[in-house]
Scaffold this motif. Structure first.
Motif, PDB file in Angstrom:
ATOM      1  N   GLY A  34       0.801  -1.222   0.000  1.00  0.00           N
ATOM      2  CA  GLY A  34       0.000   0.000   0.000  1.00  0.00           C
ATOM      3  C   GLY A  34       0.829   1.266   0.000  1.00  0.00           C
ATOM      4  O   GLY A  34       0.635   2.160  -0.851  1.00  0.00           O
ATOM      5  N   PRO A  35       1.785   1.405   0.928  1.00  0.00           N
ATOM      6  CA  PRO A  35       2.618   2.616   0.951  1.00  0.00           C
ATOM      7  C   PRO A  35       3.437   2.814  -0.314  1.00  0.00           C
ATOM      8  O   PRO A  35       3.586   3.949  -0.784  1.00  0.00           O
ATOM      9  N   VAL A  36       3.979   1.735  -0.872  1.00  0.00           N
ATOM     10  CA  VAL A  36       4.771   1.859  -2.095  1.00  0.00           C
ATOM     11  C   VAL A  36       3.902   2.358  -3.244  1.00  0.00           C
ATOM     12  O   VAL A  36       4.297   3.268  -4.000  1.00  0.00           O
ATOM     13  N   ILE A  37       2.713   1.779  -3.382  1.00  0.00           N
ATOM     14  CA  ILE A  37       1.798   2.240  -4.426  1.00  0.00           C
ATOM     15  C   ILE A  37       1.404   3.693  -4.187  1.00  0.00           C
ATOM     16  O   ILE A  37       1.330   4.506  -5.124  1.00  0.00           O
ATOM     17  N   GLY A  38       1.176   4.057  -2.914  1.00  0.00           N
ATOM     18  CA  GLY A  38       0.813   5.433  -2.590  1.00  0.00           C
ATOM     19  C   GLY A  38       1.891   6.419  -2.965  1.00  0.00           C
ATOM     20  O   GLY A  38       1.621   7.465  -3.579  1.00  0.00           O
ATOM     21  N   VAL A  70      16.436   1.567   9.448  1.00  0.00           N
ATOM     22  CA  VAL A  70      15.603   1.496  10.656  1.00  0.00           C
ATOM     23  C   VAL A  70      15.620   0.085  11.223  1.00  0.00           C
ATOM     24  O   VAL A  70      15.829  -0.128  12.425  1.00  0.00           O
ATOM     25  N   GLU A  71      15.420  -0.900  10.357  1.00  0.00           N
ATOM     26  CA  GLU A  71      15.394  -2.287  10.807  1.00  0.00           C
ATOM     27  C   GLU A  71      16.780  -2.758  11.233  1.00  0.00           C
ATOM     28  O   GLU A  71      16.922  -3.535  12.190  1.00  0.00           O
ATOM     29  N   ILE A  72      17.798  -2.286  10.535  1.00  0.00           N
ATOM     30  CA  ILE A  72      19.173  -2.660  10.885  1.00  0.00           C
ATOM     31  C   ILE A  72      19.511  -2.176  12.294  1.00  0.00           C
ATOM     32  O   ILE A  72      20.059  -2.924  13.120  1.00  0.00           O
ATOM     33  N   ILE A  73      19.180  -0.923  12.587  1.00  0.00           N
ATOM     34  CA  ILE A  73      19.465  -0.358  13.914  1.00  0.00           C
ATOM     35  C   ILE A  73      18.628  -1.050  14.985  1.00  0.00           C
ATOM     36  O   ILE A  73      19.135  -1.411  16.060  1.00  0.00           O
ATOM     37  N   LEU A  74      17.347  -1.263  14.702  1.00  0.00           N
ATOM     38  CA  LEU A  74      16.461  -1.889  15.676  1.00  0.00           C
ATOM     39  C   LEU A  74      16.941  -3.288  16.050  1.00  0.00           C
ATOM     40  O   LEU A  74      16.827  -3.703  17.216  1.00  0.00           O
ATOM     41  N   SER A  75      17.487  -4.013  15.094  1.00  0.00           N
ATOM     42  CA  SER A  75      17.910  -5.394  15.350  1.00  0.00           C
ATOM     43  C   SER A  75      18.974  -5.481  16.438  1.00  0.00           C
ATOM     44  O   SER A  75      19.084  -6.494  17.134  1.00  0.00           O
ATOM     45  N   ARG A  76      19.761  -4.432  16.610  1.00  0.00           N
ATOM     46  CA  ARG A  76      20.850  -4.460  17.593  1.00  0.00           C
ATOM     47  C   ARG A  76      20.351  -4.334  19.030  1.00  0.00           C
ATOM     48  O   ARG A  76      21.133  -4.528  19.982  1.00  0.00           O
ATOM     49  N   PHE A  77      19.076  -3.994  19.203  1.00  0.00           N
ATOM     50  CA  PHE A  77      18.556  -3.771  20.555  1.00  0.00           C
ATOM     51  C   PHE A  77      17.436  -4.746  20.911  1.00  0.00           C
ATOM     52  O   PHE A  77      16.789  -4.579  21.943  1.00  0.00           O
ATOM     53  N   ALA A 107       8.658   9.131   5.620  1.00  0.00           N
ATOM     54  CA  ALA A 107       8.152   9.090   7.002  1.00  0.00           C
ATOM     55  C   ALA A 107       7.284   7.867   7.312  1.00  0.00           C
ATOM     56  O   ALA A 107       7.510   7.189   8.329  1.00  0.00           O
ATOM     57  N   PRO A 108       6.279   7.525   6.488  1.00  0.00           N
ATOM     58  CA  PRO A 108       5.453   6.358   6.828  1.00  0.00           C
ATOM     59  C   PRO A 108       6.232   5.047   6.854  1.00  0.00           C
ATOM     60  O   PRO A 108       5.831   4.091   7.518  1.00  0.00           O
ATOM     61  N   PHE A 109       7.358   5.003   6.141  1.00  0.00           N
ATOM     62  CA  PHE A 109       8.125   3.767   6.050  1.00  0.00           C
ATOM     63  C   PHE A 109       8.880   3.460   7.344  1.00  0.00           C
ATOM     64  O   PHE A 109       9.267   2.313   7.576  1.00  0.00           O
ATOM     65  N   ILE A 110       9.103   4.482   8.170  1.00  0.00           N
ATOM     66  CA  ILE A 110       9.824   4.255   9.426  1.00  0.00           C
ATOM     67  C   ILE A 110       9.076   3.250  10.286  1.00  0.00           C
ATOM     68  O   ILE A 110       9.639   2.247  10.747  1.00  0.00           O
ATOM     69  N   LEU A 111       7.787   3.496  10.500  1.00  0.00           N
ATOM     70  CA  LEU A 111       6.980   2.594  11.318  1.00  0.00           C
ATOM     71  C   LEU A 111       6.793   1.247  10.622  1.00  0.00           C
ATOM     72  O   LEU A 111       6.747   0.195  11.276  1.00  0.00           O
ATOM     73  N   LEU A 112       6.704   1.273   9.298  1.00  0.00           N
ATOM     74  CA  LEU A 112       6.509   0.021   8.574  1.00  0.00           C
ATOM     75  C   LEU A 112       7.682  -0.933   8.770  1.00  0.00           C
ATOM     76  O   LEU A 112       7.488  -2.152   8.897  1.00  0.00           O
TER      77      LEU A 112
END
Length: 477
Positions: free
Chosen positions: A112-116, A145-152, A274-279
């Motif tokens: 959805g976000p990519v199409i948007g 975002v996912e790379i950084i999150l994985s470390r914690f 911006a919307p991709f951060i939460l995704l």
């Protein structure tokens, strides 16, 4: 308590929960099946996930008005990138990768976000190719975002418990059942030609389903490992005899298609980003559920330091692989849940099978004709083969939850999470008039149910205390 003692205690606690899975396995995580058997099982993983890998690219290209030639390129690169990323995930390079039999494929969560983003760019005057450059740029930088999150993730051991991950795994399976039955009934093409749910479609899909179930219960190991492939082949042959397979699209495909990194370039726009951060955060949660299911059906721990090290490596692999996918002109990659059903059905959890899966995906990406043959498999045949696998995923999640003991608190968490997660799956229109950000986050039953499980696990009283330990980065190659 020393780390070694704590790890030993955790492993003993989960041992009883994995015995049932281990007893059903023909080959465990680090077993090396003979080449012939490994390839045989690998083909079934490919068949189970092939359509899921190419479908997002087809839908996005159709929405953006991308030319047929570029659409073919993106579909081929989706398969090629999935091969590279699957090898990284299964092989494990340092901290990158889970080391499990975990397949990577194009994520539906970003559809959805990519199409948007793409349609907004086209509406503002960009060409479809320029819109693709913006999409790939946003996805490339968003993977950080996912790379950084994985470390914690190890800091979340008191939050991401077997109750949470087991519930997410159940929602994954139960959500996919809708997709499987939609395919069994004929899929989108059948709706257009008004044959959806026809007796022919249901009979064909039901026959494939029956073959898979019957062979899965066979005492012959080769029939059991080949249940899905045999069901698909029989259904394919019958479909050809009934005139349901159209090979005309294969004549226009090139013999070989070589990857060209950054073919469309990379662009960036923070408003689109911006919307991709939460995704990417939500994708990490889904990955945790997928990898937990893979651990469970492979007879591996679903708690403790070994489990969390694999989860950290898998989420990190997801992030790195999404960046790789953007470089190779396709959309974010994530761990696929379809292969968990194949593991449970075949009894083969060896990560070495993943190497063959990766090689097949690369070949399919380089030789469009081979991929085209898979692409024309009728939907009822695919639905019949995948329906029982999706149900098996839900059962794997149920086993994870049951391993913790179904007390009142756990029952409430599971009940509410299933209710809201499956609610948005079966009644998606409830989000139709909501802001785009709300729809992007909660349109997925997995993300909705997963977030509900996490929040309930935090706020409900009586949460068991889990000793938080450092998770060393050890190679399991």
């Amino acid at each position: 308590m020393a780390q070694a003692d704590y790890d030993s205690t955790v492993e003993q606690e989960v041992a009883a929960n994995t015995i049932a899975f281990q007893s059903e396995l023909l080959y465990g995580l680090n077993d090396k099946p003979p080449v012939g058997e490994a390839i045989f099982v690998a083909i079934q993983h490919v068949l189970a996930s092939f359509v899921g890998i190419i479908t997002p690219g087809l839908l996005i290209c159709a929405a953006l008005g991308v030319s047929p030639e570029d659409t073919g390129i993106i579909v081929s690169m989706s398969l090629f990138a999935s091969g590279i990323c699957t090898f990284i995930q299964c092989r494990k390079f340092g901290p990158i990768g889970s080391g499990l039999l975990s397949l990577q494929g194009t994520s539906f969560a970003f559809l959805g976000p990519v199409i948007g983003v793409g349609t907004a760019a086209v509406a503002s005057g960009s060409t479809p190719e320029q819109a693709l450059a913006l999409i790939f740029g946003v996805c490339f930088f968003g993977s950080a975002v996912e790379i950084i999150l994985s470390r914690f993730l190890h800091l979340l051991q008191q939050i991401i418990t077997p109750v949470v991950t087991g519930t997410v795994v159940m929602i994954i399976g139960l959500s996919l059942i809708k997709t499987g039955f939609f395919s069994l009934s004929g899929g989108a093409a059948a709706i257009q030609n008004e044959t959806y749910g026809s007796t022919q479609n249901l009979a064909l899909g039901g026959l494939v389903l029956a073959i898979v179930v019957f062979l899965t219960l066979s005492q012959n190991r080769f029939l059991r490992m080949g249940a899905i492939a045999i069901g698909l082949v029989v259904g394919y042959i019958i479909s050809i005899a009934l005139g349901l397979v159209n090979f005309s699209s294969l004549s226009s495909l090139p013999l070989i298609r070589l990857p060209i990194p950054l073919r469309y370039g990379l662009d960036f726009n923070f408003a689109a980003f911006a919307p991709f951060i939460l995704l990417y955060v939500i994708t990490a949660i889904e990955t945790i559920g997928d990898l937990t299911a893979t651990s469970a059906v492979s007879g591996e721990p679903v708690s403790g330091s070994v489990y969390f090290r694999r989860i950290k490596g898998g989420v990190l692999g997801d992030g790195v692989n999404s960046a790789i996918a953007a470089v190779f002109n396709t959309f974010p990659n994530t761990t696929f849940s379809q292969n968990n059903g194949v593991i449970q059905m075949t009894g083969v959890g060896s990560r070495y099978v993943g190497f063959y899966v990766a090689g097949i995906f690369v070949i399919l990406g380089l030789i469009p004709l081979v991929g085209g043959i898979f692409q024309v498999i009728p939907q009822p045949v695919l639905g019949g083969a995948t329906l029982v696998m999706f149900g098996s995923i839900a059962v794997a999640g149920l086993n994870i939850v049951a391993s913790t003991g179904l007390d009142r608190r756990t029952s409430v968490i599971v009940a509410v999470s299933l209710a809201v997660g499956l609610g948005v799956v079966y009644a998606p229109e409830v989000l139709a008039d909501k802001p785009a950000l709300i729809k992007n986050v909660f349109s997925s039953g997995i993300s909705t149910g997963g977030l509900a499980a996490i929040l309930l696990n935090i706020i409900l009283p009586g949460r068991p205390k889990v000793k938080v330990e450092a998770v060393p980065e050890l190679s399991e190659a």
